[in-house]
Design a protein around this motif. Sequence first.
Motif, PDB file in Angstrom:
ATOM      1  N   ASP A  21      25.613  42.005  51.040  1.00 55.42           N
ATOM      2  CA  ASP A  21      25.099  40.653  51.204  1.00 55.42           C
ATOM      3  C   ASP A  21      25.989  39.700  50.414  1.00 55.42           C
ATOM      4  OD1 ASP A  21      22.914  41.556  52.717  1.00 55.42           O
ATOM      5  OD2 ASP A  21      21.709  41.881  50.918  1.00 55.42           O
ATOM      6  N   GLU A  22      25.832  38.411  50.669  1.00 54.45           N
ATOM      7  CA  GLU A  22      26.587  37.396  49.942  1.00 54.45           C
ATOM      8  C   GLU A  22      26.283  37.469  48.454  1.00 54.45           C
ATOM      9  OE1 GLU A  22      26.975  33.267  51.540  1.00 54.45           O
ATOM     10  OE2 GLU A  22      25.869  32.777  49.704  1.00 54.45           O
ATOM     11  N   LYS A  23      27.318  37.242  47.650  1.00 49.88           N
ATOM     12  CA  LYS A  23      27.178  37.198  46.195  1.00 49.88           C
ATOM     13  C   LYS A  23      27.909  35.967  45.679  1.00 49.88           C
ATOM     14  CE  LYS A  23      27.573  42.248  45.682  1.00 49.88           C
ATOM     15  NZ  LYS A  23      26.363  42.676  45.037  1.00 49.88           N
ATOM     16  N   LYS A  24      27.403  35.378  44.614  1.00 48.85           N
ATOM     17  CA  LYS A  24      28.086  34.285  43.920  1.00 48.85           C
ATOM     18  C   LYS A  24      28.644  34.836  42.614  1.00 48.85           C
ATOM     19  CE  LYS A  24      26.938  30.930  46.740  1.00 48.85           C
ATOM     20  NZ  LYS A  24      27.914  30.294  47.597  1.00 48.85           N
ATOM     21  N   VAL A  25      29.907  34.490  42.350  1.00 47.27           N
ATOM     22  CA  VAL A  25      30.566  34.924  41.120  1.00 47.27           C
ATOM     23  C   VAL A  25      31.025  33.678  40.372  1.00 47.27           C
ATOM     24  CG1 VAL A  25      32.496  36.233  40.149  1.00 47.27           C
ATOM     25  CG2 VAL A  25      31.309  37.087  42.174  1.00 47.27           C
ATOM     26  N   ALA A  26      30.754  33.636  39.077  1.00 47.47           N
ATOM     27  CA  ALA A  26      31.194  32.532  38.224  1.00 47.47           C
ATOM     28  C   ALA A  26      32.123  33.086  37.162  1.00 47.47           C
ATOM     29  CB  ALA A  26      29.992  31.849  37.577  1.00 47.47           C
ATOM     30  N   GLY A  27      33.235  32.379  36.930  1.00 46.45           N
ATOM     31  CA  GLY A  27      34.178  32.850  35.927  1.00 46.45           C
ATOM     32  C   GLY A  27      35.448  32.027  35.891  1.00 46.45           C
ATOM     33  N   LEU A  28      36.540  32.655  35.458  1.00 45.78           N
ATOM     34  CA  LEU A  28      37.843  32.007  35.329  1.00 45.78           C
ATOM     35  C   LEU A  28      38.757  32.475  36.448  1.00 45.78           C
ATOM     36  CD1 LEU A  28      38.420  32.402  31.478  1.00 45.78           C
ATOM     37  CD2 LEU A  28      37.503  30.417  32.717  1.00 45.78           C
ATOM     38  N   ARG A  29      39.568  31.550  36.989  1.00 42.80           N
ATOM     39  CA  ARG A  29      40.434  31.864  38.125  1.00 42.80           C
ATOM     40  C   ARG A  29      41.894  31.541  37.815  1.00 42.80           C
ATOM     41  NH1 ARG A  29      38.907  31.053  43.716  1.00 42.80           N
ATOM     42  NH2 ARG A  29      37.265  29.704  42.938  1.00 42.80           N
ATOM     43  N   ILE A  30      42.780  32.405  38.322  1.00 46.01           N
ATOM     44  CA  ILE A  30      44.219  32.156  38.288  1.00 46.01           C
ATOM     45  C   ILE A  30      44.787  32.459  39.672  1.00 46.01           C
ATOM     46  CG2 ILE A  30      44.535  32.651  35.839  1.00 46.01           C
ATOM     47  CD1 ILE A  30      45.792  35.393  36.870  1.00 46.01           C
ATOM     48  N   ARG A  31      46.019  32.048  39.912  1.00 48.98           N
ATOM     49  CA  ARG A  31      46.721  32.369  41.162  1.00 48.98           C
ATOM     50  C   ARG A  31      47.963  33.171  40.787  1.00 48.98           C
ATOM     51  NH1 ARG A  31      45.563  32.081  46.353  1.00 48.98           N
ATOM     52  NH2 ARG A  31      47.258  31.659  47.815  1.00 48.98           N
ATOM     53  N   THR A  32      48.206  34.267  41.510  1.00 53.45           N
ATOM     54  CA  THR A  32      49.360  35.121  41.249  1.00 53.45           C
ATOM     55  C   THR A  32      49.753  35.827  42.535  1.00 53.45           C
ATOM     56  OG1 THR A  32      50.291  36.763  39.727  1.00 53.45           O
ATOM     57  CG2 THR A  32      48.029  37.151  40.497  1.00 53.45           C
ATOM     58  N   SER A  33      50.673  36.777  42.430  1.00 57.84           N
ATOM     59  CA  SER A  33      51.070  37.597  43.576  1.00 57.84           C
ATOM     60  C   SER A  33      51.574  38.934  43.059  1.00 57.84           C
ATOM     61  CB  SER A  33      52.164  36.907  44.392  1.00 57.84           C
ATOM     62  OG  SER A  33      53.384  36.930  43.678  1.00 57.84           O
ATOM     63  N   GLY A  51      22.375  32.183  34.563  1.00 59.68           N
ATOM     64  CA  GLY A  51      21.814  32.815  35.753  1.00 59.68           C
ATOM     65  C   GLY A  51      22.478  34.111  36.156  1.00 59.68           C
ATOM     66  N   LYS A  52      22.997  34.888  35.192  1.00 62.07           N
ATOM     67  CA  LYS A  52      23.598  36.179  35.530  1.00 62.07           C
ATOM     68  C   LYS A  52      22.548  37.065  36.192  1.00 62.07           C
ATOM     69  CE  LYS A  52      26.832  36.675  31.676  1.00 62.07           C
ATOM     70  NZ  LYS A  52      27.200  37.585  30.590  1.00 62.07           N
ATOM     71  N   THR A  53      22.960  37.774  37.237  1.00 61.56           N
ATOM     72  CA  THR A  53      22.019  38.658  37.933  1.00 61.56           C
ATOM     73  C   THR A  53      22.030  40.072  37.358  1.00 61.56           C
ATOM     74  OG1 THR A  53      23.630  39.282  39.611  1.00 61.56           O
ATOM     75  CG2 THR A  53      22.240  37.349  40.080  1.00 61.56           C
ATOM     76  N   GLU A  76      28.388  38.145  38.452  1.00 65.90           N
ATOM     77  CA  GLU A  76      27.538  37.684  39.544  1.00 65.90           C
ATOM     78  C   GLU A  76      26.435  36.799  38.968  1.00 65.90           C
ATOM     79  OE1 GLU A  76      24.723  39.387  43.149  1.00 65.90           O
ATOM     80  OE2 GLU A  76      25.962  40.807  42.011  1.00 65.90           O
ATOM     81  N   VAL A  77      26.210  35.657  39.611  1.00 68.62           N
ATOM     82  CA  VAL A  77      25.203  34.705  39.143  1.00 68.62           C
ATOM     83  C   VAL A  77      24.297  34.293  40.305  1.00 68.62           C
ATOM     84  CG1 VAL A  77      26.633  33.786  37.259  1.00 68.62           C
ATOM     85  CG2 VAL A  77      26.750  32.733  39.526  1.00 68.62           C
ATOM     86  N   GLU A  78      23.162  33.737  39.959  1.00 64.66           N
ATOM     87  CA  GLU A  78      22.238  33.218  40.961  1.00 64.66           C
ATOM     88  C   GLU A  78      22.860  31.997  41.643  1.00 64.66           C
ATOM     89  OE1 GLU A  78      18.583  32.330  38.951  1.00 64.66           O
ATOM     90  OE2 GLU A  78      18.461  34.344  38.098  1.00 64.66           O
ATOM     91  N   SER A  79      22.597  31.857  42.911  1.00 63.36           N
ATOM     92  CA  SER A  79      23.108  30.725  43.676  1.00 63.36           C
ATOM     93  C   SER A  79      22.445  29.431  43.200  1.00 63.36           C
ATOM     94  CB  SER A  79      22.810  30.946  45.165  1.00 63.36           C
ATOM     95  OG  SER A  79      23.368  29.924  45.926  1.00 63.36           O
ATOM     96  N   GLY A  80      23.232  28.358  43.112  1.00 63.40           N
ATOM     97  CA  GLY A  80      22.699  27.041  42.785  1.00 63.40           C
ATOM     98  C   GLY A  80      22.541  26.734  41.312  1.00 63.40           C
ATOM     99  N   VAL A  81      22.884  27.674  40.439  1.00 63.32           N
ATOM    100  CA  VAL A  81      22.769  27.446  38.998  1.00 63.32           C
ATOM    101  C   VAL A  81      24.032  26.735  38.521  1.00 63.32           C
ATOM    102  CG1 VAL A  81      22.573  28.543  36.734  1.00 63.32           C
ATOM    103  CG2 VAL A  81      21.297  29.466  38.680  1.00 63.32           C
ATOM    104  N   LEU A  82      23.871  25.611  37.828  1.00 65.13           N
ATOM    105  CA  LEU A  82      25.017  24.868  37.302  1.00 65.13           C
ATOM    106  C   LEU A  82      25.680  25.663  36.188  1.00 65.13           C
ATOM    107  CD1 LEU A  82      23.630  21.230  37.196  1.00 65.13           C
ATOM    108  CD2 LEU A  82      25.223  22.215  38.850  1.00 65.13           C
TER     109      LEU A  82
END
Length: 152
Positions: free
Chosen positions: A9-21, A49-51, A77-83
Amino acid sequence: MEYELVQLDEKKVAGLRIRTSNTDPQMGEKIGTTWQQFYGGGIDALLKGKTNEKCIGLYTNYEKAELGAYDVMVGCEVESGVLQPEQVTIETIMPGNYAKFIVHGDVQKAVGEFWMKLWEMSLDRKFGCDFEEYQPGEDMENAEIHIYISLN
């Protein structure tokens, strides 16, 4: 490598992002620094809102399959809609079919070896959202990691 076909099912993930290859000579350093910032900078403790207590290494926004740039996100993974705090990015793991692999061992060595073996496999990869889900535990040398690869 053995794997199980699963429907997620769909999951929301909150965290830090980078771009690489995979061709970026600093890829490993960039990813390692992001993990250090996530934990050492206390970002994990700021997430709301961590699940569950699992940590996720998420790979998404692939430019040209494994040959181009992609985003790497370290989060939970966090709950959807949590700031979330301002420095945190939110990404959606799309629902769908995934190959689920279970890896045991040293978190860095076992995961690195997994990806090398995966690139040699002929899976019908979607290159949507692939992610490592680190199971709770303190032993970084004998960890259990569930790895999900999105399939067409």
